[in-house]
Design an enzyme around this catalytic site. Sequence first.
Site, short mmCIF file in Angstrom:
data_model
loop_
_atom_site.label_atom_id
_atom_site.label_comp_id
_atom_site.label_asym_id
_atom_site.label_seq_id
_atom_site.Cartn_x
_atom_site.Cartn_y
_atom_site.Cartn_z
CG ASP A 92 0.16 -6.01 -8.88
OD1 ASP A 92 0.78 -6.14 -7.89
OD2 ASP A 92 -1.00 -6.46 -8.71
CB SER A 100 -10.10 -18.21 -19.91
OG SER A 100 -9.65 -18.76 -18.65
CB SER A 123 -4.13 -13.31 -11.70
OG SER A 123 -5.26 -12.80 -10.74
CB SER A 124 -5.66 -8.23 -13.15
OG SER A 124 -5.09 -7.52 -12.16
CG HIS A 159 -2.20 -1.14 1.13
ND1 HIS A 159 -3.18 -0.79 0.46
CD2 HIS A 159 -1.97 -2.33 1.55
CE1 HIS A 159 -3.82 -1.99 0.61
NE2 HIS A 159 -3.33 -2.58 1.07
CB THR A 160 4.30 2.03 -0.18
OG1 THR A 160 4.84 0.76 -0.97
CG2 THR A 160 4.44 1.80 1.30
CG LEU A 199 -0.30 -14.96 -5.63
CD1 LEU A 199 -0.09 -16.42 -5.87
CD2 LEU A 199 0.91 -14.14 -4.68
#
Length: 352
Positions: free
Chosen positions: A149, A47, A104-105, A16-17, A102
């Site tokens: 991410d 998918s 994924s998006s 959260h930084t 983790l």
Amino acid sequence: MLTIKSPGRVNLIGEHTDYTLGYVMPAAINLYIILEGRPSTVVRLQSSVLGQVAEFDLNNLTRSGDWGDYIKGIYYVLAKRGLRAGGIEGVVSGNLPAGAGLGSSASLELAMLYFLNQAYSLKLSRIEMALVAKEAENEFVGVPCGILDQFSVSMGMRGHAIFLDTETLKYEYVPIPSDAAVIVFFTGVKREVGRTGYVERRRVVEEGLRMLGVRSSKYLSSEDLAKLPAVHRRYLSYVVRENERVIKVRDLLKSGDVAAVGEVLVEAHEDLAVNYRVSCPELDFIVHEAVRLGAYGARLTGAGFGGSAVILASKSRAEAIAEEVLSEYVRKFPWSPKYFIVEASDGVSIAQ
């Protein structure tokens, strides 16, 4: 036919930084989304994990509220930037779990971008791809994520974490000692960032930065926060402490002091749970149990509210600790957890 291998990510420290333009330390990990595709005049992706098909016309990029929005968002941002990319027909598969915290998006976004970059000669750099993917998620999908991410999935390096300044995008690869193991423990509690307290936390800390007239949390000290309302002060105080912890962990990893890194992870989790209030009983249990069983340390990773914890342990003890935590966890909670002993991976690439 092109086959793209796009990793997930785990964030070792710096939670959260990123949306306050602070420091983070993620690593790409060897759990992957695999995209097999060929150029086409349409977009049609199946998918194999979800058993669903994302299919749309490139001239009709409207949100549909499903996983296809992440693909549409990429085309939307490329078009904004004046880059023309054709379609794709293919299959999405892999072993990276969705909803586990983790990345994924971001992994799906970068798999798609890497394919388009290769197939249509877009000439995007890896950092540019990360920025396009973040913009797609922010502006089209509507998730107010930071760059963590997408940057780690694009820029990962085998055997290393990435010390990243999310304001300047200056980065440094930091080796993870070879005798240390990273365990990702998925609680079985799925969470979606857009539907959790993540949005509220982000709103409050961004308001706090505006009140103080600063752009990045890196420029704040605890003393600067005294004039803020209580909730803004509590959340931003956590962020200031977490920025300091990222720098500390970078230096400890360079010196090879894994045990001390573990202590910082535990301190970070307690701060996330008590002050930032993004933990849950399942995550707290995993952290406390892992440490009790001899792990160097553990903490929640990702946005919290479910998802996964990261556990740092010696390689010789990692599997035994993970199995014990799993055994105790399923006695206490009704979910379907799983764990992965992961290694730091290279970023998105063509599968060999």
